[in-house]
Scaffold this active site. Structure first.
Site, short mmCIF file in Angstrom:
data_model
loop_
_atom_site.label_atom_id
_atom_site.label_comp_id
_atom_site.label_asym_id
_atom_site.label_seq_id
_atom_site.Cartn_x
_atom_site.Cartn_y
_atom_site.Cartn_z
CE1 TYR A 112 9.49 7.07 9.77
CE2 TYR A 112 9.61 9.48 9.47
CZ TYR A 112 9.16 8.25 8.84
OH TYR A 112 9.01 8.40 7.60
CE LYS A 127 11.93 6.55 7.44
NZ LYS A 127 11.83 5.29 6.50
NE ARG A 145 -0.65 -0.89 4.91
CZ ARG A 145 -0.35 -0.09 5.77
NH1 ARG A 145 -0.53 0.85 5.85
NH2 ARG A 145 0.37 -0.64 6.97
CG ASP A 173 8.64 -8.22 11.01
OD1 ASP A 173 8.98 -7.40 10.58
OD2 ASP A 173 8.09 -8.57 11.99
CB VAL A 174 11.83 -5.77 6.61
CG1 VAL A 174 11.59 -6.39 5.32
CG2 VAL A 174 11.39 -4.62 6.88
P1 NAP Z 1 2.38 3.10 4.81
O1 NAP Z 1 1.23 3.59 4.10
O2 NAP Z 1 2.25 2.98 6.36
O3 NAP Z 1 2.72 1.55 4.36
C1 NAP Z 1 3.72 0.96 4.90
C2 NAP Z 1 4.06 -0.24 4.28
O4 NAP Z 1 5.33 -0.89 4.76
C3 NAP Z 1 3.18 -1.22 4.23
O5 NAP Z 1 3.08 -2.00 2.91
C4 NAP Z 1 3.34 -2.21 5.31
O6 NAP Z 1 3.04 -3.48 5.02
C5 NAP Z 1 4.90 -2.33 5.24
N1 NAP Z 1 5.71 -2.51 6.51
C6 NAP Z 1 5.61 -1.95 7.73
N2 NAP Z 1 6.46 -2.60 8.63
C7 NAP Z 1 6.96 -3.71 7.87
C8 NAP Z 1 7.72 -4.81 8.29
N3 NAP Z 1 8.35 -4.81 9.30
N4 NAP Z 1 8.16 -5.77 7.38
C9 NAP Z 1 7.71 -5.56 6.04
N5 NAP Z 1 6.92 -4.42 5.65
C10 NAP Z 1 6.45 -3.63 6.70
O7 NAP Z 1 3.44 3.92 4.81
P2 NAP Z 1 3.91 4.75 3.60
O8 NAP Z 1 3.63 6.23 4.12
O9 NAP Z 1 3.66 4.31 2.23
O10 NAP Z 1 5.74 4.85 3.92
C11 NAP Z 1 6.54 4.27 2.89
C12 NAP Z 1 7.74 4.70 3.56
O11 NAP Z 1 7.87 6.13 3.19
C13 NAP Z 1 8.19 4.55 4.80
O12 NAP Z 1 9.42 4.15 4.78
C14 NAP Z 1 7.87 5.86 5.42
O13 NAP Z 1 8.72 6.20 6.56
C15 NAP Z 1 8.34 6.81 4.37
N6 NAP Z 1 7.97 8.06 4.46
C16 NAP Z 1 6.48 8.52 4.50
C17 NAP Z 1 5.78 9.65 4.71
C18 NAP Z 1 4.34 9.99 4.72
O14 NAP Z 1 3.99 11.04 5.20
N7 NAP Z 1 3.65 8.97 4.41
C19 NAP Z 1 6.66 10.59 4.66
C20 NAP Z 1 8.24 10.54 4.77
C21 NAP Z 1 8.77 9.04 4.34
P3 NAP Z 1 1.74 -4.29 5.85
O15 NAP Z 1 0.59 -3.36 5.28
O16 NAP Z 1 1.66 -5.74 5.44
O17 NAP Z 1 1.90 -3.85 7.33
#
Ligand code: NAP
Length: 260
Positions: free
Chosen positions: A165, A169, A23, A69-70
């Site tokens: 967090y 990062k 997602r 689970d990474v």
């Molecule tokens: P998200 O919507 O919460 O989705 C997180 C994804 O990571 C999901 O597919 C989840 O899988 C997976 N995940 C979480 N923990 C995991 C684990 N231990 N092993 C394997 N998969 C795992 O997050 P997102 O917003 O798309 O974020 C993606 C990346 O962008 C992250 O690294 C986040 O820190 C970074 N980021 C996000 C934002 C923001 O505002 N959204 C801003 C800056 C950076 P499941 O659904 O199976 O749990």
């Protein structure tokens, strides 16, 4: 016209692993690679249905889902092996999986504080390190590859409500730049994309809440990023021609935070 088609399909036949691809940003990255001809392994932790739905909607054939689970380095390394087996090799790895846990220092109890740090560092830093290590071994044998790590604006700007967090990062950035130097002689190039707020589940509560408008106003564009905009930068770093950009950190934050 021929050039246009070449650009559109520039990942034709490339084999890509996206962690956390079920997602949000990871799913957008998977769609973008598949749209340019790549075969993608989508990793998920618990969201099997979402991962299956995502893989079912990808352009082209040969995509797979892989549960792992990474945050467990053993599972992270096995995930790379499984992707290599499923795709018949591995050209590009995107460490995208991540968690944000709120744990303000002013109000978090000791046990919760320690747990938040452990879970965050394990998922956002130790996991990607294990993935990079196993992927680099394979890429060295196959004489090249690309690693793109998804970081965050918080590494530079600070994360007052989630200091682990921000630290995770910042560590991911430092690790990526170290690996960029170590792996360049092996034709392996490492880049980082550092988004600000993005429209995904991770940020949904904040964006839909009282702070939403103020967050959108952080950017002169008056909005936060779309997952596809993060994917665009990831694909650039993984593309032919981006080799000399190794070690780069690309900000995708709509000029909401300009670092020097
Ligand atoms: P998200 O919507 O919460 O989705 C997180 C994804 O990571 C999901 O597919 C989840 O899988 C997976 N995940 C979480 N923990 C995991 C684990 N231990 N092993 C394997 N998969 C795992 O997050 P997102 O917003 O798309 O974020 C993606 C990346 O962008 C992250 O690294 C986040 O820190 C970074 N980021 C996000 C934002 C923001 O505002 N959204 C801003 C800056 C950076 P499941 O659904 O199976 O749990």
């Amino acid at each position: 016209m021929r050039r246009q088609i070449h650009q559109m399909m520039q990942f034709n036949g490339k084999r890509v692993l996206v962690t956390g691809g079920s997602r949000g940003i990871g799913a957008a990255i998977a769609r973008a690679f598949a749209g340019q001809g790549a075969r993608v392994a989508i990793n998920y932790r618990s969201g099997q249905a979402a991962a299956k739905a995502c893989v079912g909607e990808l352009t082209g054939k040969g995509h797979v889902t892989l549960q792992a689970d990474v945050s467990d380095p053993g599972q992270a390394a096995s995930l790379v092996d499984d992707a290599i087996a499923a795709l018949g090799g591995l050209d590009i790895v995107v460490n995208n999986a991540g968690v944000f846990l709120s744990h303000p220092i002013t109000s978090t109890k000791t046990d919760d504080w320690n747990m938040a740090w452990r879970q965050t560092i394990d998922t956002n830093l130790i996991g990607p390190a294990a993935v990079c290590h196993r992927a680099a071994q394979h890429m060295m044998r196959s004489r090249g590859g690309r690693i793109v790590n998804v970081s965050s604006r918080g590494a530079f700007r600070g994360e007052p409500d989630g200091p682990a967090y921000g630290a995770s990062k910042a560590g991911l950035n430092a690790m990526s730049q170290s690996l960029a130097v170590a792996l360049a002689p092996h034709n392996i190039f490492v880049g980082v994309v550092a988004p600000g707020f993005v429209e995904t589940d991770m940020a949904a509560e904040l964006l839909e809440g009282a702070e939403g408008d103020a967050i959108r106003a952080q950017s002169p564009l008056g909005r936060v990023a779309r997952p596809e905009e993060v994917a665009h930068a990831v694909l650039f770093l993984a593309s032919d021609g981006a080799e000399f950009s190794t070690g780069t950190i690309i900000d995708v934050n709509g000029a909401s935070y300009l670092r020097s």
